[in-house]
Design an enzyme around this catalytic site. Structure first.
Site, PDB file in Angstrom:
ATOM      1  NE  ARG A 199      28.909   0.502  92.911  1.00  0.00           N
ATOM      2  CZ  ARG A 199      27.900   0.616  94.099  1.00  0.00           C
ATOM      3  NH1 ARG A 199      27.107   0.094  94.136  1.00  0.00           N
ATOM      4  NH2 ARG A 199      28.288   1.652  95.224  1.00  0.00           N
ATOM      5  CG  ASP A 220      24.219   6.715  96.995  1.00  0.00           C
ATOM      6  OD1 ASP A 220      23.954   6.102  95.707  1.00  0.00           O
ATOM      7  OD2 ASP A 220      24.785   6.429  97.968  1.00  0.00           O
ATOM      8  NE  ARG A 272      22.345  -3.898  99.077  1.00  0.00           N
ATOM      9  CZ  ARG A 272      22.938  -3.034  98.398  1.00  0.00           C
ATOM     10  NH1 ARG A 272      22.100  -2.486  97.553  1.00  0.00           N
ATOM     11  NH2 ARG A 272      24.050  -2.497  98.357  1.00  0.00           N
ATOM     12  CB  CYS A 314      26.060  -3.738  91.510  1.00  0.00           C
ATOM     13  SG  CYS A 314      25.957  -2.101  91.299  1.00  0.00           S
ATOM     14  CE  LYS A 352      24.533   1.264 102.120  1.00  0.00           C
ATOM     15  NZ  LYS A 352      24.237   0.524 100.892  1.00  0.00           N
ATOM     16  CG  ASN A 353      27.021   4.222 102.007  1.00  0.00           C
ATOM     17  OD1 ASN A 353      26.985   3.037 101.740  1.00  0.00           O
ATOM     18  ND2 ASN A 353      26.582   4.966 101.136  1.00  0.00           N
TER      19      ASN A 353
END
Length: 421
Positions: A125, A308, A400, A120, A22-23
């Protein structure tokens, strides 16, 4: 609203394949703005955040498509007509990574209007480093009515020394610099594999970037770029999560497409717990020991232990023999999974940015609620080990960043299913 129900106690066995990262996908999709024509991306994960980025690009005037059927992992993004260089609030508010369109828009079209992403759940951030970098390249930036407005007739190369290491900041300024006039030097850069992957794609498009993956990146601007075809690299965080799933259940799992070089810190910690981790058949095999041993860890920028993976490792430590100390140095509010783990019988004490985890012999299934992406993964992992039934609510967080995680775990033998709440 969907929820996931897990009945724990089954050791995971077999093979599972990691999806695209994803990133890496999000900045690469944003880089489509840098050239006319059609880009084709393969191994793109089917995630809520990817869908949001495609909506952002479509709103601007890009033609976007995700192919159906067996080629569901293929995305096409084309620029064939005029682009509206604005990312609206209603989309940016749902995903901070939308701000990655700021650099490409400014470089290509000379202006950009992007909603401020705000904070968030896991903490503030800010994008101050993004703006600092763009200003160093000659951009004029104003903040009005919750939007960042940036203008520059022609960006010019310069030197940017990031005050703090920032992944998306490095990526945003790097994408802006590829079309700037002259040489740009970025210092104190993020070194994550996803930054390297973006540079790899930009170079395929015709950019001239050196040093990605190190703390200093040098970019010689070019006049124009061309579209590309590219396959996204595997997701190291999904791979790490599946590796921990094998460990916490006492299982034996081959995680296919996991890249050892991207997971060195995670592999090291799993080996310290007593797990056997070996490279095999284009992936990594994790075999759990009879007893998981406690380990201490401190999250830090790559190549250190990734923030993460902190929640997932904490889930594992709840059933380890001994006491673990887990320190979080990246985000100030990333222990929100702790109260939910308490509901399952975990013994965890928070002391500022440090969690002290005393391993328990058993976890008990309970109704729990996901608070963010990685917290949701940790609760699923705990549920795999717990006695009885665990119900994880608000799993839109999970969607997500994980592509049908419950299906992958079920294939490995887990008793897990998704239900409509």
């Amino acid at each position: 609203m969907d929820k996931i129900i897990v009945k724990g106690g089954r050791p995971l066995q077999g093979e599972v394949t990691v999806s695209g990262a994803k990133n890496a996908a999000l900045p690469i999709l944003a880089s489509s703005l840098l050239a006319d024509g059609k880009n084709v991306y393969r191994n793109v994960p089917d995630l809520a955040d990817v869908t949001t980025m495609l909506k952002v690009l479509s709103t601007m005037g890009c033609e976007t498509a995700r192919l159906d059927g067996r080629k569901r992992d293929v995305c096409e993004i084309a620029i064939e007509g005029p682009i509206t260089p604005e990312a609206p609030y209603d989309l940016v508010k749902t995903m901070r990574a939308s701000v990655l369109v700021l650099g490409p828009l400014l470089a290509r079209f000379g202006r950009a209007r992007v909603s401020m992403p705000g904070g968030c759940a896991i903490g503030a951030r800010p994008i101050d480093q993004h703006l600092k970098g763009l200003k160093a390249l000659g951009a004029e930036i104003t903040l009005t009515e919750g939007y960042v407005e940036a203008r520059a007739k022609q960006l010019r190369g310069g030197t940017v020394n990031f005050d703090v290491i920032t992944v998306t900041g490095t990526e945003n300024v790097m994408m802006a610099a590829v079309l700037a006039k002259g040489r740009t030097v970025l210092e104190n850069c993020a070194r994550e594999p996803e930054v390297e992957e973006l540079a790899r794609v930009l170079n395929k498009m015709g950019a001239r970037i050196e040093g990605a993956g190190t703390s200093v990146i040098t970019i010689d601007g070019v006049e124009s770029l061309k579209p590309v075809e590219h396959a996204i690299l595997p997701d190291r965080i999904e791979a790490g999560t599946l590796m921990v799933a094998a460990a916490i259940t006492g299982g034996n799992v081959l995680v296919k497409h996991a890249v050892p070089e991207h997971l060195e810190s995670v592999i090291l910690k799993l080996r310290e717990t007593g797990c056997t981790v070996t490279a095999e058949d284009g992936g990594l095999r994790v075999k759990a020991p009879k007893v998981i041993h406690s380990v201490d860890v401190k999250t830090t920028e790559h190549p250190g232990f990734p923030t993460d993976m902190q929640a997932q490792l904490m889930g594992l430590m709840t059933v380890a023999a001994g006491t673990s100390v887990i320190s979080e140095s990246i985000f100030e509010n990333r222990f929100m999974h702790v109260p939910e783990l308490h509901r399952m019988g975990a013994d965890i004490t928070i002391q500022g940015h440090t969690a002290v985890v005393k391993g328990v012999k058993r976890l008990s299934g309970a109704p729990v609620m996901a608070t963010d992406l990685r917290a949701s993964a940790s609760l699923v992992l705990a549920g795999l080990r717990a006695e009885g039934k665990t119900e994880v609510a608000r799993i839109y967080h999970l969607d997500r960043g994980y592509e049908r995680l419950e299906r992958k775990l079920r294939k490995l033998g887990a008793d897990i299913r998704r239900v409509k709440a």
